[in-house]
Design a protein around this motif. Sequence first.
Motif, PDB file in Angstrom:
ATOM      1  N   UNK A 195      42.127  96.776 -24.688  1.00 45.51           N
ATOM      2  CA  UNK A 195      41.158  96.719 -23.587  1.00 45.51           C
ATOM      3  C   UNK A 195      40.111  95.649 -23.852  1.00 45.51           C
ATOM      4  N   UNK A 196      39.769  94.890 -22.816  1.00 40.42           N
ATOM      5  CA  UNK A 196      38.775  93.830 -22.950  1.00 40.42           C
ATOM      6  C   UNK A 196      37.818  93.898 -21.758  1.00 40.42           C
ATOM      7  N   UNK A 197      36.734  93.084 -21.827  1.00 43.50           N
ATOM      8  CA  UNK A 197      35.768  93.065 -20.726  1.00 43.50           C
ATOM      9  C   UNK A 197      35.621  91.644 -20.200  1.00 43.50           C
ATOM     10  N   UNK A 198      35.378  91.527 -18.912  1.00 46.30           N
ATOM     11  CA  UNK A 198      35.021  90.227 -18.334  1.00 46.30           C
ATOM     12  C   UNK A 198      33.742  90.451 -17.531  1.00 46.30           C
ATOM     13  N   UNK A 199      32.693  89.698 -17.871  1.00 46.64           N
ATOM     14  CA  UNK A 199      31.379  89.946 -17.272  1.00 46.64           C
ATOM     15  C   UNK A 199      30.930  88.739 -16.437  1.00 46.64           C
ATOM     16  N   UNK A 200      30.644  88.999 -15.170  1.00 37.43           N
ATOM     17  CA  UNK A 200      30.156  87.949 -14.261  1.00 37.43           C
ATOM     18  C   UNK A 200      28.631  87.920 -14.277  1.00 37.43           C
ATOM     19  N   UNK A 201      28.029  86.750 -14.078  1.00 35.27           N
ATOM     20  CA  UNK A 201      26.597  86.776 -13.752  1.00 35.27           C
ATOM     21  C   UNK A 201      26.450  87.493 -12.405  1.00 35.27           C
ATOM     22  N   UNK A 202      25.354  88.244 -12.186  1.00 34.07           N
ATOM     23  CA  UNK A 202      25.242  89.004 -10.936  1.00 34.07           C
ATOM     24  C   UNK A 202      24.979  88.109  -9.722  1.00 34.07           C
ATOM     25  N   UNK A 203      25.387  88.598  -8.548  1.00 33.56           N
ATOM     26  CA  UNK A 203      24.997  87.945  -7.299  1.00 33.56           C
ATOM     27  C   UNK A 203      26.173  87.427  -6.487  1.00 33.56           C
ATOM     28  N   UNK A 204      25.969  87.403  -5.171  1.00 32.54           N
ATOM     29  CA  UNK A 204      27.000  86.937  -4.232  1.00 32.54           C
ATOM     30  C   UNK A 204      27.441  85.509  -4.551  1.00 32.54           C
ATOM     31  N   UNK A 205      26.506  84.658  -5.003  1.00 32.29           N
ATOM     32  CA  UNK A 205      26.857  83.247  -5.239  1.00 32.29           C
ATOM     33  C   UNK A 205      27.799  83.079  -6.434  1.00 32.29           C
TER      34      UNK A 205
END
Length: 367
Positions: free
Chosen positions: A68-78
């Motif tokens: 199992x791994x994680x992928x993290x986005x910066x927050x926000x619609x853009x």
Amino acid sequence: MTSPLSVDVGGNAAYRISIGPDLRHDGTLLAHTLRGRHALVVSDAHVEPLYATDVVDALHAAKPGLSIDRFVLPPGEHEKTLARFGECLDALARLGATRDATVYALGGGVVGDLAGFAAACWMRGIDVVQLPTTLLAMVDSSVGGKTAVDLPAGKNLVGAFHPPRAVIADTATLRTLPERELRAGLAEVVKYGAIFDIAFLDWLEQQAEALLARDDAALAEAIARSCAYKAGVVARDPFERGDRAMLNFGHTFGHAIETEQGYTGTLGDGLNHGEAVSVGMVLAARLSTALGLAPQVDEDRLCVLLARLGLPVTLPHGLEPHALVARMRLDKKADAQGLRLILWEGAGEARIVPGVDEDAVRAVLAA
Ligand code: NAD
Ligand code: ZN
């Protein structure tokens, strides 16, 4: 743990929506959605530190040996872009994800849409489990199978219909949701009452304070009832060719407001989606009254309820009726005869009205 509420979405790709507090810890429920030995938890930088470890730990405990791994986005619609979508696919590649891998979309609609689209595309389609953490995602975006990312040319222009394997809505995560996001989700909840069920509007009027106070039972019931309405339409019209358009009540006006404001809602000075939909529903109700379709009392009632929920009910200053109508014409809901709008015949009764006269719309916007 109390047993969760559940709603089943029927049709060709049937799945279950489970709703209740602390479900992110429920390893049995989570592991039930796993087919293989690979899982990717996709989240954003607000949500991941709060809840991702709980999900990973619960999955590990229920299925030892899981990769199992994680992928993290910066927050926000853009951040709902093709570039971030590509990074998410790279994360699946690094994990060595095979065709039986599972993506867990832990977050709001941005995460759900992007992670869902990545799952739709990886090896031509793997399972996605939606773990929504905003009220909007719980009552709307996680249900129905629409996934997408934005292009500079417009929102949601690239995407796919990819129903989730399951939706698991942990209502306890709503405790950390910013107030403005909670209210935005409530606008979509009110929409279901406005278009489908006057009795649900009665219930919302009674529960307004409890919902704003984030009472667990009130929220869980509001979510379950909203999901049941959405599930019913989605099962009848999975690809949005007919009835499902009803869910766009308030949205043609709302999208015009959002586009005119340049989607500045999350940056602070414009309306966010739920707020724009709140104003849009009031405008749709007012137009229905003006066209003689619906009684004034129902428009007033909708306005009062939205205002009690802390939502805007008037057009923000500086928006030009002509410019808004021009945006509405470009919306995919317009046709050659005029605007195609979802109007109502009063509380709980919406219908699709083609060929709406633009002068009548401008008059309502100018009032
Ligand atoms: P979002 O995903 O941007 O989340 C809103 C904010 O809340 C973000 O800053 C996020 O980090 C934060 N957040 C999320 N959960 C939190 C929690 N529990 N505690 C603290 N902070 C939290 O926005 P949204 O309103 O959930 O979703 C909007 C998106 O959904 C749009 O991109 C829209 O196009 C999409 N959408 C899709 C569908 C569909 O059918 N697929 C339907 C409606 C909307
Ligand atoms: Zn909406």
